[in-house]
Write a protein that holds these residues in place. Structure first.
Motif, PDB file in Angstrom:
ATOM      1  N   LEU A 119     119.533 131.151  42.768  1.00 22.32           N
ATOM      2  CA  LEU A 119     119.541 131.900  41.856  1.00 22.32           C
ATOM      3  C   LEU A 119     120.681 133.198  42.290  1.00 22.32           C
ATOM      4  N   ASP A 120     120.849 133.418  43.526  1.00 23.57           N
ATOM      5  CA  ASP A 120     121.796 134.150  43.898  1.00 23.57           C
ATOM      6  C   ASP A 120     123.834 133.909  43.645  1.00 23.57           C
ATOM      7  N   ASP A 121     124.092 132.787  43.280  1.00 17.93           N
ATOM      8  CA  ASP A 121     124.940 131.667  42.566  1.00 17.93           C
ATOM      9  C   ASP A 121     125.472 132.673  41.305  1.00 17.93           C
ATOM     10  N   PRO A 122     126.067 133.161  41.374  1.00 19.78           N
ATOM     11  CA  PRO A 122     126.414 133.566  40.131  1.00 19.78           C
ATOM     12  C   PRO A 122     126.272 133.067  38.900  1.00 19.78           C
ATOM     13  N   VAL A 123     127.179 131.596  39.058  1.00 18.76           N
ATOM     14  CA  VAL A 123     127.930 130.303  38.292  1.00 18.76           C
ATOM     15  C   VAL A 123     126.544 129.712  37.648  1.00 18.76           C
ATOM     16  N   LEU A 124     125.805 129.519  38.962  1.00 17.51           N
ATOM     17  CA  LEU A 124     124.316 129.159  38.617  1.00 17.51           C
ATOM     18  C   LEU A 124     123.250 129.638  37.767  1.00 17.51           C
ATOM     19  N   ALA A 125     123.070 130.612  37.962  1.00 15.67           N
ATOM     20  CA  ALA A 125     122.889 131.763  36.993  1.00 15.67           C
ATOM     21  C   ALA A 125     122.373 131.746  35.804  1.00 15.67           C
ATOM     22  N   ARG A 126     124.251 131.818  35.310  1.00 15.94           N
ATOM     23  CA  ARG A 126     124.306 131.532  34.420  1.00 15.94           C
ATOM     24  C   ARG A 126     124.190 130.031  33.320  1.00 15.94           C
ATOM     25  N   ARG A 127     124.660 129.554  34.520  1.00 17.11           N
ATOM     26  CA  ARG A 127     124.327 128.095  33.519  1.00 17.11           C
ATOM     27  C   ARG A 127     122.378 127.865  33.288  1.00 17.11           C
ATOM     28  N   LEU A 128     122.100 128.747  33.853  1.00 14.40           N
ATOM     29  CA  LEU A 128     120.156 128.508  34.078  1.00 14.40           C
ATOM     30  C   LEU A 128     120.195 129.324  31.855  1.00 14.40           C
ATOM     31  N   GLU A 129     120.862 130.870  32.109  1.00 17.82           N
ATOM     32  CA  GLU A 129     120.619 131.138  31.514  1.00 17.82           C
ATOM     33  C   GLU A 129     121.334 130.545  30.112  1.00 17.82           C
ATOM     34  N   GLU A 130     121.885 130.444  30.125  1.00 15.45           N
ATOM     35  CA  GLU A 130     122.571 129.304  28.787  1.00 15.45           C
ATOM     36  C   GLU A 130     121.357 128.668  28.568  1.00 15.45           C
ATOM     37  N   LEU A 131     121.213 126.767  29.371  1.00 11.47           N
ATOM     38  CA  LEU A 131     120.294 126.267  29.724  1.00 11.47           C
ATOM     39  C   LEU A 131     118.891 127.094  29.105  1.00 11.47           C
ATOM     40  N   GLU A 132     118.879 127.680  29.838  1.00 12.99           N
ATOM     41  CA  GLU A 132     117.146 128.624  28.888  1.00 12.99           C
ATOM     42  C   GLU A 132     117.316 129.107  27.227  1.00 12.99           C
ATOM     43  N   ILE A 133     118.295 129.384  26.606  1.00 14.18           N
ATOM     44  CA  ILE A 133     118.931 129.908  24.919  1.00 14.18           C
ATOM     45  C   ILE A 133     118.691 128.352  24.453  1.00 14.18           C
ATOM     46  N   GLU A 134     119.827 127.284  25.162  1.00 16.99           N
ATOM     47  CA  GLU A 134     119.731 126.127  24.344  1.00 16.99           C
ATOM     48  C   GLU A 134     118.143 125.212  24.138  1.00 16.99           C
ATOM     49  N   ALA A 135     117.562 125.526  25.231  1.00 14.29           N
ATOM     50  CA  ALA A 135     115.820 125.304  24.786  1.00 14.29           C
ATOM     51  C   ALA A 135     114.776 125.574  24.274  1.00 14.29           C
ATOM     52  N   LEU A 136     115.276 127.099  23.898  1.00 11.07           N
ATOM     53  CA  LEU A 136     114.791 128.004  23.156  1.00 11.07           C
ATOM     54  C   LEU A 136     115.151 127.752  22.037  1.00 11.07           C
ATOM     55  N   ALA A 137     116.506 127.341  21.390  1.00 11.80           N
ATOM     56  CA  ALA A 137     116.824 126.972  20.401  1.00 11.80           C
ATOM     57  C   ALA A 137     117.018 125.599  20.062  1.00 11.80           C
ATOM     58  N   VAL A 138     116.147 124.727  20.265  1.00 11.70           N
ATOM     59  CA  VAL A 138     115.440 123.002  19.796  1.00 11.70           C
ATOM     60  C   VAL A 138     114.398 123.727  19.995  1.00 11.70           C
ATOM     61  N   GLU A 139     113.439 124.714  20.070  1.00 12.67           N
ATOM     62  CA  GLU A 139     111.780 125.062  20.861  1.00 12.67           C
ATOM     63  C   GLU A 139     111.853 125.203  18.323  1.00 12.67           C
ATOM     64  N   HIS A 140     112.850 126.551  18.786  1.00  8.08           N
ATOM     65  CA  HIS A 140     112.788 127.448  17.069  1.00  8.08           C
ATOM     66  C   HIS A 140     113.249 126.252  15.805  1.00  8.08           C
ATOM     67  N   THR A 141     114.297 124.952  16.715  1.00  4.39           N
ATOM     68  CA  THR A 141     114.442 124.585  15.435  1.00  4.39           C
ATOM     69  C   THR A 141     113.633 123.633  15.040  1.00  4.39           C
ATOM     70  N   GLU A 142     112.932 123.135  16.102  1.00  2.00           N
ATOM     71  CA  GLU A 142     112.040 122.634  16.100  1.00  2.00           C
ATOM     72  C   GLU A 142     110.636 122.573  15.316  1.00  2.00           C
TER      73      GLU A 142
END
Length: 397
Positions: A276-299
């Motif tokens: 998680l100290d890798d800033p690129v990976l940290a950003r991708r993980l944050e983007e994935l968390e947002i997308e997962a929440l978007a799926v949850e709310h749409t569902e």
């Protein structure tokens, strides 16, 4: 008691039930599930435990074995099952043929078949796809010709998941070639192992026979096994597919899965570093968390409509696209996080009860899961077809 406190108490009840009821073998099967379909034996054992508790079909009407839970309770239940990594209930009984019979079946069919679906006494497979009819399901050619009180089936089906375990099949068959391709299709229920039926398992790249071919040669099926009217099976099929695509809890799976991936990224390696100290990976993980929440709310929006008697309609296509593509992006990031050790190929280590391996479960499972998610944008109607349906719906609107 406020609603929040009530849900918190319900969440505690679900957690306690899982903790007390799930065997270690069932838990292992849940952890080692790398596709939509969990290991058969353990998935059915978990279904029987839930059926005995009365919790196996939260979305069904209460009079037919549903729980009577609120939409929020149903989502909490799905979240906690996924957080505990319980094996998903195989969808054929409760998410596919069950809704078809609830919506279009006769009283006799409901009385005879629904309780056996809930308990797992019957296990159903889906006879839809054919070698020339997958996402374009209207192109199916498997014939059912009327002969007195029976239909005589000839043709074949393919990609029939767990047909080798099933004692029942629900199938779409062609009873007329007149008019549009969608016309002349009938929804039939049949017993497996009838004279003239043959099941041939298909070995996947992982060596597992999850899919099957099924062949019909002059197979007799009583007309009483029809669901809905003759030549109107397309209406039944669309109803089932809408619930298969839009009545699920994919978001309730994705959010806990991304949480576990974050925990994996926070682990300190032998050099004292965190992924998680890798800033690129940290950003991708944050983007994935947002997308997962978007799926949850749409569902939740789609399921709220189901609660009030609305069919998912075009939203089912949107949710299928969104959910499966986020699932694929999750599998890609999980594979990168796991690293080179995920390249090991050891199918024996994925069997339930296998001896301990030199590789962790994360390392053993990342690649099989990645490979299986490649099919996610194809099954239940390819995402390209879903986009066409959405475009037509917008233009028609």
């Amino acid at each position: 008691m406020t609603e929040d406190r009530s849900l918190e108490a319900f969440r505690d009840e679900v957690r306690a039930f899982i903790r007390e009821s799930a065997t270690e073998e069932i838990r292992e099967a849940g952890r080692k599930t790398t596709s939509v379909f969990a290991p058969f034996k353990q998935a059915m054992a978990w279904q029987r435990i839930l059926a005995d508790k009365g919790w196996v079909a939260p979305s069904w009407p209460q009079e037919y074995g549903g729980t009577g839970w609120s939409l929020e309770q149903r989502y909490v239940f799905a979240q906690e099952c996924n957080r505990a990594q319980m094996p998903p209930i195989l969808p054929q009984n409760l998410q596919m043929v069950g809704p078809a019979i609830l919506g279009f079946g006769s009283d006799a069919q409901k009385e005879e078949l629904l309780p056996r679906m809930l308990s797992g006494e019957d296990f159903w497979c889906q006879g839809y796809s054919e070698p020339g009819a997958g996402s374009d399901l209207a192109a199916l050619k498997c014939r059912a010709d009327r002969d007195g009180d029976d239909y005589i089936l000839n043709g074949s089906k393919i990609w029939t998941t767990y047909a080798q375990h099933a004692n029942k099949m629900f199938a779409l068959v062609r009873t007329s070639s007149e008019g549009k391709p969608q016309q002349g299709i009938t929804f039939l229920l049949l017993d497996m192992g009838l004279p003239g039926m043959e099941v041939r398992p298909i070995l996947g790249l992982d060596g597992a026979p999850e899919q099957c071919e099924v062949f019909f040669s002059d197979v007799r099926v009583p007309c009483a096994n029809r669901v809905g009217e003759e030549n109107e099976g397309w209406t039944v099929a669309k109803y089932v597919l809408e619930f298969e695509r839009g009545g699920s809890t994919m978001g309730a799976w994705l959010v806990p899965a991304v949480e576990r991936l974050r925990e994996q990224c926070e682990q300190v390696d032998e050099l004292g570093q965190r992924r998680l100290d890798d800033p690129v990976l940290a950003r991708r993980l944050e983007e994935l968390e947002i997308e997962a929440l978007a799926v949850e709310h749409t569902e939740k929006r789609v399921n709220a409509g189901l609660k009030h008697g609305q069919n998912p309609g075009p939203m089912a296509s949107l949710l299928k696209i969104l959910g499966t593509e986020v699932m694929q992006r999750f599998s890609e990031l999980q594979l990168e996080v796991t690293g080179l050790r995920s390249l090991v190929y050891d199918p024996g280590a994925l069997e339930i009860g296998a001896a301990p391996s030199d590789f962790s479960e994360d390392e053993l499972l990342a690649m099989p899961y990645y490979m299986n998610t490649r099919a996610a944008s194809i099954y239940a109607g390819s995402n390209e077809v879903q986009r066409s349906l959405l475009a037509k719906a917008v233009m028609a609107g």
